[in-house]
Design an enzyme around this catalytic site. Structure first.
Site, PDB file in Angstrom:
ATOM      1  N   ASP A  67       0.827  -1.202   0.000  1.00 30.10           N
ATOM      2  CA  ASP A  67       0.000   0.000   0.000  1.00 30.10           C
ATOM      3  C   ASP A  67       0.863   1.254   0.000  1.00 30.10           C
ATOM      4  OD1 ASP A  67       0.930  -0.496   2.566  1.00 30.10           O
ATOM      5  OD2 ASP A  67      -1.032  -1.000   3.364  1.00 30.10           O
ATOM      6  N   ASP A 136      -8.009  -2.137  13.878  1.00 31.40           N
ATOM      7  CA  ASP A 136      -9.391  -2.254  13.398  1.00 31.40           C
ATOM      8  C   ASP A 136      -9.571  -3.449  12.455  1.00 31.40           C
ATOM      9  OD1 ASP A 136      -8.166  -1.418  11.061  1.00 31.40           O
ATOM     10  OD2 ASP A 136      -9.329   0.432  10.847  1.00 31.40           O
ATOM     11  N   HIS A 138      -7.740  -4.227   9.741  1.00 31.05           N
ATOM     12  CA  HIS A 138      -7.370  -4.110   8.319  1.00 31.05           C
ATOM     13  C   HIS A 138      -6.114  -4.929   8.009  1.00 31.05           C
ATOM     14  CE1 HIS A 138      -4.907  -0.267   9.431  1.00 31.05           C
ATOM     15  NE2 HIS A 138      -4.037  -1.220   9.188  1.00 31.05           N
ATOM     16  N   GLU A 143      -9.767  -1.260   4.963  1.00 33.00           N
ATOM     17  CA  GLU A 143     -10.424  -0.882   6.211  1.00 33.00           C
ATOM     18  C   GLU A 143     -11.770  -1.611   6.351  1.00 33.00           C
ATOM     19  OE1 GLU A 143      -8.654   0.473   8.277  1.00 33.00           O
ATOM     20  OE2 GLU A 143      -7.903   2.474   7.785  1.00 33.00           O
TER      21      GLU A 143
HETATM   22  C1  F6R Z   1       1.333  -1.516   6.062  1.00 31.68           C
HETATM   23  C2  F6R Z   1       0.061  -2.211   6.128  1.00 31.68           C
HETATM   24  C3  F6R Z   1      -0.785  -2.169   7.352  1.00 31.68           C
HETATM   25  C4  F6R Z   1      -0.003  -2.471   8.626  1.00 31.68           C
HETATM   26  C5  F6R Z   1      -0.929  -2.353   9.835  1.00 31.68           C
HETATM   27  C6  F6R Z   1      -0.192  -2.642  11.118  1.00 31.68           C
HETATM   28  O1  F6R Z   1       1.935  -1.695   4.805  1.00 31.68           O
HETATM   29  O2  F6R Z   1      -0.304  -2.810   5.175  1.00 31.68           O
HETATM   30  O3  F6R Z   1      -1.829  -3.109   7.223  1.00 31.68           O
HETATM   31  O4  F6R Z   1       0.545  -3.753   8.538  1.00 31.68           O
HETATM   32  O5  F6R Z   1      -1.466  -1.080   9.881  1.00 31.68           O
HETATM   33  O6  F6R Z   1       0.781  -1.660  11.321  1.00 31.68           O
HETATM   34  P1  F6R Z   1       1.887  -1.830  12.440  1.00 31.68           P
HETATM   35  O7  F6R Z   1       2.689  -3.017  12.069  1.00 31.68           O
HETATM   36  O8  F6R Z   1       2.697  -0.565  12.362  1.00 31.68           O
HETATM   37  O9  F6R Z   1       1.175  -2.005  13.726  1.00 31.68           O
END
Ligand code: F6R
Length: 261
Positions: A67, A136, A138, A143
């Site tokens: 992403d 949440d 995702h 989301e």
């Molecule tokens: C980032 C991504 C997100 C993160 C998620 C958890 O490329 O795809 O899904 O993996 O927001 O983020 P952290 O690891 O920082 O808690």
């Protein structure tokens, strides 16, 4: 879905790096799916150490990030393209241009998303995808409410995700972009092996839904229950709400050493 509960991020990094090392020895031109955020950092550090020691090489491998924020300037430190270069890609021996990400500065966003899907397809798809999970639920930036059949597209970030990611933007939630491009849930589901990493108590509710909840767009990661090869690597804090925690521990302990994740 295999659930593995380990002592800490370092152990998690080791187990995930073992799977990636085995893949690269079997298929040197493997296609890796790369996540940003905090969760995969221990994996990347371990891979860098193994590459430095001459144990593995990314010389023929390719990578695709999950992403990207929309609208962050090309030189912004938190642009995911720059983050993945800093934390991983520039520290190992990928060939120039071997790692791609969605173009968050594209003038024609639908065309850029379609081009990204085509680029993944053109190399035969992702062999091993690293994932984190949002509080949440995702994965990527799909989301709650995301179509379970979604492809790469623009999404609006939830307030929760922007609050969670404010730590990367000087604790100023208003500086966190409101939109992103993300591989869709159906795109992610096409990777051949998915390794999802979650550590810390803040992830325990999302992990509970991911592993033991009903499949629902409200908790997008639950779509992974439909994938034939998912490995969920957790620490104790992230696993604390799992009903079958003892079973997961026993199963992993009883696994023969030769059988990887
Ligand atoms: C980032 C991504 C997100 C993160 C998620 C958890 O490329 O795809 O899904 O993996 O927001 O983020 P952290 O690891 O920082 O808690």
């Amino acid at each position: 879905m295999e659930v593995v509960i380990l002592a800490d991020a370092t152990q998690i990094g080791g187990v995930a790096a073992d799977a990636i090392s085995i893949l690269l020895s079997r298929k040197p031109d493997a296609v890796l799916g790369l996540a940003t955020g905090s969760s995969p950092l221990a994996i990347y550090d371990e891979l860098v150490a193994r590459c430095d020691a001459g144990l593995i090489t990314f010389g023929q491998a390719r990578g695709f990030t999950l992403d990207e924020y929309v609208g962050l300037p090309a030189d912004h430190a938190e642009r995911y393209r720059n983050v993945i270069d800093r934390v991983f890609v520039s520290r190992v021996d990928f060939a120039p241009g071997a790692v791609q990400g969605p173009d968050g500065l594209a003038a024609d966003i639908p065309a850029a998303c379609a081009a990204y899907e085509n680029a993944i397809r053109a190399v035969g798809g992702v062999d091993l995808q690293i994932l984190g999970i949002g509080t949440d639920g995702h994965i990527g930036f799909n989301e709650p409410g995301s179509s379970l059949a979604s492809r790469t597209r623009i999404k609006t970030l939830t307030r929760q995700t922007r609050v969670d990611n404010a730590r990367f933007f000087g604790d100023d939630v208003e500086s966190v972009p409101t939109h992103c491009l993300t591989q869709g849930l159906a795109t992610i589901m096409e990777a051949r092996h998915l390794i999802l990493v979650a550590t810390g108590r803040s992830k325990s509710e999302a992990v509970h839904h991911l592993v033991e909840g009903a499949v629902s767009a409200l908790w997008p990661a639950t779509i992974l229950q439909h994938h034939p090869h998912v490995t969920v690597l957790l620490d104790d804090a992230a696993a604390r709400r799992l009903q079958l925690v003892d079973y997961y521990r026993e199963t992993y302990l009883a696994k023969p050493d030769w059988q990887g994740i």
